[in-house]
Design an enzyme around this catalytic site. Structure first.
Site, PDB file in Angstrom:
ATOM      1  N   TYR A  52      -5.305   7.224  15.723  1.00 18.39           N
ATOM      2  CA  TYR A  52      -5.714   5.774  15.758  1.00 18.39           C
ATOM      3  C   TYR A  52      -7.456   5.770  16.010  1.00 18.39           C
ATOM      4  CZ  TYR A  52      -1.354   4.315  14.300  1.00 18.39           C
ATOM      5  OH  TYR A  52      -0.090   3.769  13.583  1.00 18.39           O
ATOM      6  N   GLN A  87      -1.064  -5.888   4.960  1.00 21.70           N
ATOM      7  CA  GLN A  87      -0.236  -4.831   6.047  1.00 21.70           C
ATOM      8  C   GLN A  87      -1.402  -3.915   6.693  1.00 21.70           C
ATOM      9  OE1 GLN A  87       3.357  -3.424   3.968  1.00 21.70           O
ATOM     10  NE2 GLN A  87       2.145  -4.219   2.355  1.00 21.70           N
ATOM     11  N   ASP A  90      -7.286  -2.160   8.916  1.00 23.31           N
ATOM     12  CA  ASP A  90      -8.778  -2.230   8.739  1.00 23.31           C
ATOM     13  C   ASP A  90      -9.144  -3.430   8.538  1.00 23.31           C
ATOM     14  OD1 ASP A  90      -9.012  -3.064   5.888  1.00 23.31           O
ATOM     15  OD2 ASP A  90      -8.182  -1.224   5.443  1.00 23.31           O
ATOM     16  N   HIS A 105       0.578  -6.048  10.262  1.00 22.28           N
ATOM     17  CA  HIS A 105       0.860  -4.835  11.010  1.00 22.28           C
ATOM     18  C   HIS A 105      -0.047  -4.685  12.082  1.00 22.28           C
ATOM     19  CE1 HIS A 105       3.475  -3.200   7.487  1.00 22.28           C
ATOM     20  NE2 HIS A 105       4.168  -4.086   8.282  1.00 22.28           N
ATOM     21  N   ASN A 197      -1.345  -3.257  -9.211  1.00 23.84           N
ATOM     22  CA  ASN A 197      -1.243  -2.002  -8.719  1.00 23.84           C
ATOM     23  C   ASN A 197      -1.539  -0.857  -9.542  1.00 23.84           C
ATOM     24  OD1 ASN A 197      -0.043   0.580  -7.078  1.00 23.84           O
ATOM     25  ND2 ASN A 197       1.231  -0.897  -6.133  1.00 23.84           N
ATOM     26  N   ALA A 215      -7.587  -1.622  -8.083  1.00 24.45           N
ATOM     27  CA  ALA A 215      -7.468  -3.027  -7.527  1.00 24.45           C
ATOM     28  C   ALA A 215      -9.292  -3.330  -7.485  1.00 24.45           C
ATOM     29  CB  ALA A 215      -7.299  -2.912  -5.939  1.00 24.45           C
TER      30      ALA A 215
END
Ligand code: BJW
Length: 230
Positions: A52, A87, A90, A105, A197, A215
């Protein structure tokens, strides 16, 4: 019109943030399931913290892409009629101009104290196990939601899905619950549903409509359509 947008790793892919489950989505040979669990953290805390720390540091080198910016533009017009749930951990939606983003998340730029539960904005490393600014105990972990943990703000998200006229899922594989089930709830409550997608997701057939492409192209085009219809 009330719109709920759910985003996943695919929306940040063109910014240079790796996804989890695509071919190039591995991190130093680890599957996400092997680092994104409380059990992995208990077994190898330094390894997980470094995973992380590296992702937090990498944020400085990436920028929002046209998909993030388009959603920021949509939010400016729709205000509270747009619910943006991500989700992603960033901060590219915020830097793309979106406000009140629900990070179900968690967030890379936040630390969670395992001793006192305080959430603290965090930009540095955690692998040196610093003390919590609240209680002083060195139990800070990434403020992210691992498998087996309860995502943030689920009551608020469910309420938004139940009131939505349109639910749009962008750049997520549909492999992880509860987010993968949002389309069913929104549809059962009367929303039209759309997937954007690169390729059809695992749950693609559950949507009224599915569009394929990057996207960075699909999202600005869809936002233009919505704004033209208002
Ligand atoms: C592009 C693109 C481009 C690429 N343009 N698109 C058995 C059955 C059902 C459920 C379970 C089960 N066993 C266990 C569960 C529950 C479990 C779960 O779902 N497990 C699955 C493995 C089955 N879920 C949980 O444990 C969750 N908690 C929970 O359920 O609590 C109970 C509860 C819920 C609600 C209320 C009360 C109680 C927690 C899940 C936590 C997930 N955490 C992670 C890590 C977060 C921190 C971090 O980032 O490190 O979240 S795992 C990882 O997966 C991360 C992501 O947010 C998440 C989803 O990934 P995402 O975003 O979909 O990325 P990819 O890589 O999978 O897909 C990318 C997509 O983009 C692809 O489709 C590409 O095609 C596309 N794409 N380039 C457009 N340019």
């Amino acid at each position: 019109m009330k719109i709920v947008v759910l985003t996943g790793a695919g929306i940040s892919a063109e910014s240079g943030v790796p996804t989890f489950r695509d071919a190039d989505g591995l991190w130093e040979g680890h599957r996400v399931e092997d680092v994104a669990t409380p059990e992995a953290y208990d077994a190898k805390p330094s390894m997980v913290q470094k995973f992380y720390d590296a992702r937090r540091a990498a944020l400085a080198g990436v920028e929002p892409n046209p998909a993030h910016v388009a959603l920021g533009r949509l939010g400016e017009v729709l205000g509270s009629d747009l619910g943006l749930v991500t989700q992603n951990i960033d901060d590219l939606h915020e830097r793309g101009g979106s406000h009140d983003v629900i990070h179900m998340h968690g967030e890379l730029l936040s630390a969670l104290c395992r001793a006192c539960d305080r959430r603290t904005p965090w930009h540095g490393e955690l692998s040196d196990f610093p003390s919590c600014p609240g209680c002083g105990i060195p139990e800070l972990r990434p403020d992210v939601v691992w498998f087996g943990e309860v995502p943030y703000q689920m009551d608020r998200i469910q309420g938004m899905l139940m009131r939505a006229d349109l639910f749009v899922s962008i750049g997520t594989s549909g492999a992880v619950y509860p987010a993968a089930g949002f389309v069913q709830l929104a549809r059962a409550c009367g929303a039209r549903t759309l997937e954007l997608n690169l390729v059809p997701s695992e749950g693609s057939e559950q949507f009224h409509e599915a569009r394929q492409g990057p996207a960075g192209e699909l999202v600005p085009a869809w936002v233009d359509e919505v704004l033209a219809e208002l």
